[in-house]
Design an enzyme around this catalytic site. Structure first.
Site, PDB file in Angstrom:
ATOM      1  N   PRO A   4      -5.343  -6.181   0.823  1.00 40.63           N
ATOM      2  CA  PRO A   4      -4.828  -6.789  -0.441  1.00 40.63           C
ATOM      3  C   PRO A   4      -5.497  -6.658  -2.115  1.00 40.63           C
ATOM      4  O   PRO A   4      -7.310  -7.344  -1.709  1.00 40.63           O
ATOM      5  CB  PRO A   4      -5.002  -8.462  -0.243  1.00 40.63           C
ATOM      6  CG  PRO A   4      -4.400  -7.910   1.424  1.00 40.63           C
ATOM      7  CD  PRO A   4      -5.504  -6.830   1.791  1.00 40.63           C
ATOM      8  N   GLU A   5      -5.409  -6.411  -3.103  1.00 44.99           N
ATOM      9  CA  GLU A   5      -5.632  -6.349  -3.756  1.00 44.99           C
ATOM     10  C   GLU A   5      -5.422  -7.612  -5.255  1.00 44.99           C
ATOM     11  O   GLU A   5      -4.457  -8.260  -4.340  1.00 44.99           O
ATOM     12  CB  GLU A   5      -5.256  -4.780  -4.796  1.00 44.99           C
ATOM     13  CG  GLU A   5      -6.232  -3.358  -3.677  1.00 44.99           C
ATOM     14  CD  GLU A   5      -6.145  -2.340  -4.183  1.00 44.99           C
ATOM     15  OE1 GLU A   5      -6.309  -2.141  -5.085  1.00 44.99           O
ATOM     16  OE2 GLU A   5      -6.120  -1.018  -2.966  1.00 44.99           O
ATOM     17  N   ARG A 116      -8.582  -8.063  11.379  1.00 44.50           N
ATOM     18  CA  ARG A 116      -9.960  -7.138  11.230  1.00 44.50           C
ATOM     19  C   ARG A 116     -10.761  -8.164  11.343  1.00 44.50           C
ATOM     20  O   ARG A 116     -12.046  -7.499  11.376  1.00 44.50           O
ATOM     21  CB  ARG A 116     -10.155  -6.102  11.280  1.00 44.50           C
ATOM     22  CG  ARG A 116      -8.873  -5.083  11.283  1.00 44.50           C
ATOM     23  CD  ARG A 116      -9.066  -4.428  10.812  1.00 44.50           C
ATOM     24  NE  ARG A 116      -7.698  -2.659  11.538  1.00 44.50           N
ATOM     25  CZ  ARG A 116      -6.865  -1.272  10.688  1.00 44.50           C
ATOM     26  NH1 ARG A 116      -8.257  -1.184   9.081  1.00 44.50           N
ATOM     27  NH2 ARG A 116      -6.206  -1.168  11.128  1.00 44.50           N
TER      28      ARG A 116
END
Length: 277
Positions: A4-5, A116
């Site tokens: 996610p940017e 993660r």
DNA sequence: ACGAGGTCCTGCGAGC
DNA sequence: TGCTCGCAGGACCTCG
């Protein structure tokens, strides 16, 4: 993966805003403490339970949920984080790796899921937020981010231009995928020092960063595996990528096989050695 | 100032 | 088939 940017977080925020604004978190459950920064489990949970959402915004790559207590829940999705408002009970897949679960009054549930757990959660008061916000660079799509601002930031550093572009103090929201894409579009070699770019090159890069981020928002972001919009759908911009994840494949401009290297900041850099100089 | 490298975290794909 | 290993990487850290 999905990373996610800015476009992905913008999509998430737009999707969850209508379902969250004005709603109350009736309870709060956290599965792992290791995503917390500057707040204890107890501090987070008591800070969220019963709190009402005033608004939902994006800053850089973070979703910012402002609460009626004057605090803000800041969610950095990191690599594999997603933020979804579920209207129906969660499936087994949806509840696996759910890190933070916040049921809403009038039904539904806000769920932060992160396989993660490289993402982070912060709960900041007004002062903490101001300090956090001040440490971040300009928003790339805001009017104050001009070619001149980018040129000034580049002028003082001999770092690789790709690394400088991903530096959140220079400009926020650009991560590995969009840095690769913007440098290809601007035909600039990612390994050049930032301070040797010409005025014209900085102007082109500035324009391409904005164009690509806008296009990615229009496509609801880039999904490889984990990224989901605020409604749980995958994005579509992966179909429009010119270089990222295309190492060895022909350049869409000249046909030369695209090169890949880890020489810059230990992250995959994909580029065309013929088009980018 | 800058590059290099380590840390966190876990699923996945390659290799034996 | 079943194991180990290396990789993905954003943010942050230390070291030379």
């Amino acid at each position: 993966l999905g990373v996610p940017e800015l476009p992905e977080v913008e999509t998430i925020v737009r999707d969850i805003r209508p379902a969250l604004t004005g709603r109350c978190f009736t309870s709060a459950r956290l599965s792992h403490d290791d995503v917390l920064r500057g707040v204890t489990r107890r501090g987070l949970l008591t800070g969220l339970r019963g709190a009402r959402v005033v608004n939902v915004t994006r800053r850089a790559k973070h979703a910012v949920i402002r609460l009626d207590r004057g605090t803000r829940l800041v969610v950095q999705p990191g690599m594999t984080g997603s933020l979804v408002v579920h209207r129906k009970p969660l499936t087994r897949d949806e509840s696996a790796y759910a890190v933070l679960r916040l049921p809403l009054d009038r039904g539904g549930e806000l769920v932060y899921r992160d396989v993660r757990r490289l993402g982070t959660l912060l709960l900041l008061d007004e002062r903490g937020w101001r300090k956090y916000d001040d440490a971040l660079g300009p928003e790339p799509l805001a009017a104050e981010f001009t070619p001149h601002v980018l040129a000034e930031a580049f002028r003082g550093t001999r770092q690789y231009v790709k690394k400088a572009l991903m530096d959140q103090r220079v400009v926020v929201g650009v991560g590995n995928i969009y840095a690769n894409e913007a440098l290809f579009a601007a035909r600039i070699d990612p390994s050049r020092p930032a301070n040797v770019l010409t005025v014209g090159e900085v102007e082109t890069l500035h324009a391409e960063v904005r164009r690509i981020l806008q296009a990615a928002i229009a496509s609801n972001g880039t999904t490889f595996r984990d990224y989901r919009t605020g409604t749980g759908e995958p994005g579509n911009f992966q179909l429009e990528l010119m270089v990222y994840d295309r190492e060895g494949e022909p350049c869409r401009n000249c046909g030369t096989p695209l090169a890949g290297t880890h020489a810059i900041d230990a992250r995959i850099t994909v580029f065309c050695w013929r088009c980018q100089t």
